[in-house]
Design an enzyme around this catalytic site. Structure first.
Site, short mmCIF file in Angstrom:
data_model
loop_
_atom_site.label_atom_id
_atom_site.label_comp_id
_atom_site.label_asym_id
_atom_site.label_seq_id
_atom_site.Cartn_x
_atom_site.Cartn_y
_atom_site.Cartn_z
N HIS A 179 49.76 119.29 -9.49
CA HIS A 179 48.43 118.85 -9.07
C HIS A 179 47.33 119.36 -10.19
O HIS A 179 46.86 120.42 -9.81
CB HIS A 179 48.13 119.15 -7.63
CG HIS A 179 46.77 118.56 -7.25
ND1 HIS A 179 46.53 118.09 -5.91
CD2 HIS A 179 45.75 118.04 -7.82
CE1 HIS A 179 45.51 117.53 -5.69
NE2 HIS A 179 45.07 117.68 -6.97
N LEU B 113 43.19 116.72 -15.76
CA LEU B 113 42.98 116.79 -17.19
C LEU B 113 41.82 116.31 -17.79
O LEU B 113 41.46 116.69 -19.17
CB LEU B 113 44.16 116.29 -18.07
CG LEU B 113 45.52 117.14 -17.79
CD1 LEU B 113 46.66 116.39 -18.51
CD2 LEU B 113 45.27 118.50 -17.96
N ASN C 171 42.28 110.43 -11.72
CA ASN C 171 40.81 110.11 -11.56
C ASN C 171 40.01 110.42 -12.85
O ASN C 171 38.91 111.22 -12.88
CB ASN C 171 40.21 110.82 -10.45
CG ASN C 171 40.31 112.52 -10.55
OD1 ASN C 171 41.23 112.90 -11.04
ND2 ASN C 171 39.67 113.39 -9.67
N HIS D 71 45.04 112.60 -0.65
CA HIS D 71 44.22 113.55 -0.43
C HIS D 71 43.42 113.10 0.75
O HIS D 71 42.65 112.16 1.13
CB HIS D 71 42.89 113.08 -1.68
CG HIS D 71 41.76 113.66 -1.46
ND1 HIS D 71 41.48 114.63 -2.37
CD2 HIS D 71 40.63 113.39 -0.82
CE1 HIS D 71 40.25 115.17 -1.86
NE2 HIS D 71 39.60 114.29 -1.30
N ASP E 59 45.67 122.48 -8.37
CA ASP E 59 44.46 121.57 -8.25
C ASP E 59 43.48 122.06 -9.10
O ASP E 59 42.34 121.92 -8.94
CB ASP E 59 43.72 121.45 -6.84
CG ASP E 59 42.87 120.31 -6.54
OD1 ASP E 59 42.88 119.50 -7.50
OD2 ASP E 59 42.44 120.24 -5.50
N HIS F 216 35.07 121.72 -14.48
CA HIS F 216 33.72 121.18 -14.57
C HIS F 216 33.04 121.92 -15.50
O HIS F 216 32.89 122.78 -15.81
CB HIS F 216 33.38 121.12 -13.19
CG HIS F 216 33.74 120.22 -12.05
ND1 HIS F 216 33.55 118.86 -12.25
CD2 HIS F 216 34.37 120.59 -11.07
CE1 HIS F 216 34.35 118.23 -11.14
NE2 HIS F 216 34.89 119.36 -10.45
#
Ligand code: ZN
Ligand code: ZN
Length: 445
Positions: free
Chosen positions: A60, A63, A94, A179, A305, A309
């Protein structure tokens, strides 16, 4: 011909029930022997006092490439992965554009192959554009090489679509990764709904937002016989739901993240947005239940996960900052320090949850040290200290909740695709050895 002899390490290979001091011989990138006291003319790597484990698998990872290459690229993501001991990663769809077509999947594979080390396994979107309205061309995505399907970041709220996704994915024996977040219950929530959300005046996300969907998806997995995987479970109730489903023989697996296993909502009291994650950090009782779930096998895998950001986005007011934290370079050390050293999980189990556990869910031939297979091996110095300073990380982003922590356990050497790509904690630039087999997609399909 390249020849390496990894000498006298404690080889922990849960897939082959191995935990013993052994030598490993690698010839031309292939593991040719795992045994006691091997003698051979080869470049020797002294693994005395170290743990030798299969290259880890992180099922999970985000990238951000294509779309947000200011936050991460496939290259920086792979560098971060191998630094953290993960030689194989699965990346969530996503991106921008969303990985819902063969062309995006092919782009990801091409970029990964250009990096020259590490294996990237793309996960395809369940629905077009993650919009939750119509299924993606799942067959086309399978042809392109996806290992599973997910709308991660969003929940497929339409139960009929989720049912169909499980039915179609079942035809190729691929997992559908949920999810689990009931968007109306979670709506506008910032942290776990409970004591701390009240004290801090932040809107809460109730545990039920996760559990309602897990219950639904388990029922759909039972109905369809499809292969369901629950991403990042975070509550005691979720552990209980998966436990009961497994007891009933329903085809469901799940993962937990290092942060949900080690942090609680109390960490939010300084409004540090690096602790803002989705699902949110829960209570100590939830953390305890996750530990129990790991121990008794309800939780099959540990996954980072990894969600990079941009700094300026994380530095916004709490309500406006995005959810997510990076994890590739800290996951192993966090687990070794806060779970293994703390006596909650055995070293063997910890490695299993980060190697053969996720590899089995994804159906990829990774996560073990098998004779005759391409070398995917890491060396871990369990006594060395990792000082968490994200500015020194390979990842392009720095949003880690573990900043300034001193963690125990560092990856010193990595073999990936048969090549010695990390030597004494340093990635060997260029890595000019010719890879033996680098078509991971072909061999695993
Ligand atoms: Zn998610
Ligand atoms: Zn995610």
């Amino acid at each position: 011909m390249s020849k390496y002899l990894i000498k006298s390490g404690r080889v922990i290979d849960p897939a082959n029930n191995r935990d013993d001091v052994l030598d490993i011989l690698i010839e031309d990138g292939i593991v040719t022997a795992v045994d006691k006291n091997i003698t051979a003319v080869a470049e020797e790597i002294d693994a005395g006092g170290k743990v030798v484990a299969p290259g880890l698998v992180d099922m999970h990872v985000h990238l951000r490439d294509p779309g947000r290459t200011d936050e991460e690229t496939i290259e920086t993501g792979l560098r971060a992965a191998v630094k953290g001991g993960f030689t194989s990663i699965a990346c969530m769809p996503n991106t921008d554009p969303v990985a819902d077509s063969a062309s995006v999947i092919e782009y990801i594979k091409r970029q990964a192959a250009n990096v020259g080390f590490g294996n990237v396994y793309p996960i395809g979107a369940i629905t077009h554009g993650l919009a939750g309205e119509r299924l993606s061309e799942m067959g086309e995505l399978i042809q392109a090489g996806v290992v599973g399907f997910s709308d991660d970041g969003k929940c497929v709220m339409n139960s009929q679509l989720m049912r169909r996704a499980l039915e179609y994915a079942k035809m190729w024996d691929k997992p559908v990764i949920s999810h689990a977040e009931e968007c109306y219950l979670a709506h506008g929530g910032q942290i776990h709904e409970g004591y701390w959300s009240t004290v801090l005046g932040l809107k809460g996300i109730p545990a039920a937002a996760e559990e309602v969907i897990i219950a639904r998806d388990i029922l759909l997995a039972e109905l369809t016989g499809g292969k369901l995987h629950i991403a990042h479970i975070s509550t005691a109730g979720s552990v209980e739901l998966v436990r009961r489903a497994k007891e009933k023989g329903i085809n469901v697996t799940c993962e937990a993240t290092p942060h949900h296993l080690t942090l609680t909502d109390e960490n939010l009291k300084e409004y540090n947005t690096n602790f803002k994650v989705n699902p949110p950090l829960r209570t100590q009782a939830d953390v305890d239940a996750l530990h129990q779930g790991l121990k008794d096998g309800v939780i099959d895998a540990i996954a980072s996960d990894h969600a990079p950001h941009a700094r300026h986005e994380k530095e916004m007011e709490f309500d406006y900052a995005p959810f997510g934290m990076i994890g590739l370079e800290t996951t192993l050390s966090v687990i070794l320090t806060d779970l293994v050293e703390a006596g909650i999980l055995s070293l063997g189990d910890a490695i299993a949850k980060m190697s053969i556990g996720p590899a089995k869910i994804l159906g990829i031939k990774k996560g073990s040290i098998a004779t005759g297979a391409v070398a995917e091996i890491i060396l871990i110095d369990t006594k060395a200290i990792l000082e968490v300073n994200a500015l020194k990380f390979e990842s392009k982003s720095i949003n880690t909740p573990y900043a300034r922590r001193q963690l125990k356990g560092v990856v010193t050497d990595v073999f990936s695709g048969g090549k010695h790509i990390i030597k004494d904690r340093v990635i060997i630039e260029g890595c000019d050895e010719t890879p033996v087999v680098f078509d991971a997609y072909k061999s695993d399909r």
